[in-house]
Design a protein around this motif. Sequence first.
Motif, PDB file in Angstrom:
ATOM      1  N   SER A 107      -1.840  -4.413  52.358  1.00 13.16           N
ATOM      2  CA  SER A 107      -2.837  -3.645  51.591  1.00 13.16           C
ATOM      3  C   SER A 107      -2.381  -3.438  50.152  1.00 13.16           C
ATOM      4  N   LEU A 108      -1.093  -3.155  49.953  1.00  5.60           N
ATOM      5  CA  LEU A 108      -0.582  -2.999  48.586  1.00  5.60           C
ATOM      6  C   LEU A 108      -0.644  -4.331  47.833  1.00  5.60           C
ATOM      7  N   LEU A 109      -0.381  -5.416  48.535  1.00 12.53           N
ATOM      8  CA  LEU A 109      -0.472  -6.736  47.904  1.00 12.53           C
ATOM      9  C   LEU A 109      -1.919  -7.026  47.499  1.00 12.53           C
ATOM     10  N   VAL A 110      -2.849  -6.677  48.381  1.00 11.28           N
ATOM     11  CA  VAL A 110      -4.276  -6.877  48.079  1.00 11.28           C
ATOM     12  C   VAL A 110      -4.667  -6.112  46.823  1.00 11.28           C
ATOM     13  N   PHE A 146      -2.036 -15.393  52.524  1.00 14.54           N
ATOM     14  CA  PHE A 146      -2.286 -16.132  53.766  1.00 14.54           C
ATOM     15  C   PHE A 146      -1.606 -15.431  54.934  1.00 14.54           C
ATOM     16  N   ILE A 147      -2.400 -15.165  55.962  1.00 14.62           N
ATOM     17  CA  ILE A 147      -1.875 -14.568  57.193  1.00 14.62           C
ATOM     18  C   ILE A 147      -2.741 -15.111  58.330  1.00 14.62           C
ATOM     19  N   GLU A 148      -2.172 -15.209  59.519  1.00 17.47           N
ATOM     20  CA  GLU A 148      -2.899 -15.796  60.644  1.00 17.47           C
ATOM     21  C   GLU A 148      -4.165 -14.975  60.949  1.00 17.47           C
ATOM     22  N   PRO A 149      -5.288 -15.642  61.242  1.00 15.48           N
ATOM     23  CA  PRO A 149      -6.551 -14.907  61.432  1.00 15.48           C
ATOM     24  C   PRO A 149      -6.500 -13.785  62.457  1.00 15.48           C
ATOM     25  N   HIS A 150      -5.739 -13.948  63.544  1.00 16.18           N
ATOM     26  CA  HIS A 150      -5.735 -12.868  64.551  1.00 16.18           C
ATOM     27  C   HIS A 150      -5.040 -11.616  64.006  1.00 16.18           C
ATOM     28  N   LEU A 151      -4.094 -11.802  63.058  1.00 16.89           N
ATOM     29  CA  LEU A 151      -3.447 -10.632  62.461  1.00 16.89           C
ATOM     30  C   LEU A 151      -4.335 -10.005  61.392  1.00 16.89           C
ATOM     31  N   LYS A 152      -5.080 -10.848  60.670  1.00 13.41           N
ATOM     32  CA  LYS A 152      -6.033 -10.301  59.699  1.00 13.41           C
ATOM     33  C   LYS A 152      -7.013  -9.375  60.431  1.00 13.41           C
ATOM     34  N   SER A 153      -7.465  -9.846  61.591  1.00 13.01           N
ATOM     35  CA  SER A 153      -8.411  -9.056  62.371  1.00 13.01           C
ATOM     36  C   SER A 153      -7.728  -7.811  62.960  1.00 13.01           C
ATOM     37  N   ARG A 154      -6.541  -7.994  63.547  1.00 11.64           N
ATOM     38  CA  ARG A 154      -5.851  -6.879  64.201  1.00 11.64           C
ATOM     39  C   ARG A 154      -5.511  -5.770  63.210  1.00 11.64           C
ATOM     40  N   LEU A 155      -5.120  -6.180  61.994  1.00 12.93           N
ATOM     41  CA  LEU A 155      -4.717  -5.186  60.997  1.00 12.93           C
ATOM     42  C   LEU A 155      -5.904  -4.628  60.221  1.00 12.93           C
ATOM     43  N   GLY A 156      -7.109  -5.157  60.500  1.00 16.44           N
ATOM     44  CA  GLY A 156      -8.295  -4.646  59.824  1.00 16.44           C
ATOM     45  C   GLY A 156      -8.298  -4.962  58.335  1.00 16.44           C
ATOM     46  N   LEU A 157      -7.872  -6.171  57.986  1.00 20.43           N
ATOM     47  CA  LEU A 157      -7.813  -6.575  56.576  1.00 20.43           C
ATOM     48  C   LEU A 157      -9.113  -7.300  56.228  1.00 20.43           C
ATOM     49  N   SER A 158      -9.879  -6.730  55.324  1.00 23.64           N
ATOM     50  CA  SER A 158     -11.195  -7.310  55.047  1.00 23.64           C
ATOM     51  C   SER A 158     -11.282  -7.943  53.656  1.00 23.64           C
ATOM     52  N   SER A 159     -10.251  -7.815  52.847  1.00 23.17           N
ATOM     53  CA  SER A 159     -10.317  -8.343  51.481  1.00 23.17           C
ATOM     54  C   SER A 159     -10.499  -9.858  51.480  1.00 23.17           C
ATOM     55  N   SER A 160     -11.280 -10.341  50.513  1.00 19.14           N
ATOM     56  CA  SER A 160     -11.472 -11.794  50.392  1.00 19.14           C
ATOM     57  C   SER A 160     -10.202 -12.480  49.895  1.00 19.14           C
ATOM     58  N   LYS A 161      -9.223 -11.703  49.418  1.00 20.22           N
ATOM     59  CA  LYS A 161      -7.943 -12.314  49.022  1.00 20.22           C
ATOM     60  C   LYS A 161      -7.168 -12.817  50.246  1.00 20.22           C
ATOM     61  N   VAL A 162      -7.425 -12.186  51.396  1.00 21.90           N
ATOM     62  CA  VAL A 162      -6.690 -12.546  52.620  1.00 21.90           C
ATOM     63  C   VAL A 162      -7.429 -13.691  53.295  1.00 21.90           C
ATOM     64  N   ARG A 163      -6.790 -14.857  53.336  1.00 22.08           N
ATOM     65  CA  ARG A 163      -7.491 -16.073  53.769  1.00 22.08           C
ATOM     66  C   ARG A 163      -6.711 -16.838  54.836  1.00 22.08           C
ATOM     67  N   PHE A 164      -7.419 -17.778  55.443  1.00 27.64           N
ATOM     68  CA  PHE A 164      -6.783 -18.729  56.358  1.00 27.64           C
ATOM     69  C   PHE A 164      -6.310 -19.923  55.536  1.00 27.64           C
ATOM     70  N   HIS A 165      -5.120 -20.394  55.838  1.00 31.90           N
ATOM     71  CA  HIS A 165      -4.422 -21.386  55.025  1.00 31.90           C
ATOM     72  C   HIS A 165      -4.737 -22.818  55.423  1.00 31.90           C
ATOM     73  N   SER A 166      -5.488 -23.028  56.473  1.00 33.23           N
ATOM     74  CA  SER A 166      -5.879 -24.317  57.033  1.00 33.23           C
ATOM     75  C   SER A 166      -4.845 -24.829  58.024  1.00 33.23           C
ATOM     76  N   CYS A 167      -5.313 -25.705  58.896  1.00 29.95           N
ATOM     77  CA  CYS A 167      -4.441 -26.261  59.946  1.00 29.95           C
ATOM     78  C   CYS A 167      -3.416 -27.227  59.375  1.00 29.95           C
ATOM     79  N   ARG A 168      -3.577 -27.633  58.119  1.00 30.24           N
ATOM     80  CA  ARG A 168      -2.609 -28.588  57.541  1.00 30.24           C
ATOM     81  C   ARG A 168      -1.279 -27.913  57.231  1.00 30.24           C
ATOM     82  N   HIS A 206       2.170 -15.130  53.213  1.00 31.07           N
ATOM     83  CA  HIS A 206       2.328 -15.941  51.998  1.00 31.07           C
ATOM     84  C   HIS A 206       1.468 -15.298  50.898  1.00 31.07           C
ATOM     85  N   ILE A 207       2.067 -15.167  49.706  1.00 34.63           N
ATOM     86  CA  ILE A 207       1.293 -14.623  48.576  1.00 34.63           C
ATOM     87  C   ILE A 207       1.392 -15.573  47.398  1.00 34.63           C
ATOM     88  N   GLN A 208       0.397 -15.542  46.558  1.00 32.57           N
ATOM     89  CA  GLN A 208       0.442 -16.362  45.337  1.00 32.57           C
ATOM     90  C   GLN A 208      -0.341 -15.705  44.215  1.00 32.57           C
TER      91      GLN A 208
END
Length: 274
Positions: free
Chosen positions: A227-230, A239-261, A270-272
């Motif tokens: 949340s502080l990073l957001v 970047f954080i795994e989708p199940h953790l984004k959901s579990r932690l209740g993170l709704s910001s558009s900054k928090v994304r899925f990084h792709s299967c690659r 991961h932050i950038q």
Amino acid sequence: MVRLLGRSLLFIVLTILTQVGGVVYLLSIFVSGRFVRSVSWEVPHWVVKVVSFIALYCIAICTVVPALAALYGRVRMPMFTSHHIRPVTIWTCLLNRNYVRPQLRSAVYEVGDKMAAKYPGTNINYLDANFPFFNGFPLLPHLSHNDGKKLDLSFCYDHGSTGTPTNDVPSFIGYGICEEPLPGEVNTAEGCYAKGYRQYSILRYIVPQGAKANFAFNAQRTKGLVSLLVLHKAIDKIFIEPHLKSRLGLSSSKVRFHSCRAVRHDDHVHIQVR
Ligand SMILES: [Zn+2]
């Protein structure tokens, strides 16, 4: 011929691992040769070579590399705790994998100070950052840590037995021990594997899992960290795994899925910056 091949291989390996190690190795061959010819001691040449390399490498990473990296707009993340930020392993620094843009270090320092104010005693562990020189030079095995704008951070944990907060992490390299999806949560790792991305969980199977039982994922402090990073305006993507984004209740558009690659991000965040 065999010697040339051996030296070439060592040059490549040291360059891949540290970016500057290959160049230092070539310099150490020259220096050790001069040294052996100039003294009358009976010292095995290989010992002089090893000592020369270690000495030159230490001098390089402590003095020359940081000074030159500044010309490329990169600064070192701290080797020891600063602003409640520290490396998960000192090897991150010794291998030059701790360079970032100044605005990224400032942002992480601010977040580290705020985390410690909110959760006294908390230090944040950082993992791989970037090499000191050249945009586009890969920091293997990462796909994108090649421009000074990327940094990985560890999650927050409790002691597994007592439930008290700890600043230690379960993986000795910071990667590979995952906070797996719970029943009912989306399992992205399985989905990526099914699509043919066999590398997605590779670290999960390389890194020893024995220490996992000694730690428990601290959802509250990890959510506080993300949340502080957001909220920090310099941080562009997280970047954080989708199940953790959901579990932690993170709704910001900054928090994304990084792709299967990429590889899974339920062992770190991961932050950038832009
Ligand atoms: Zn990353």
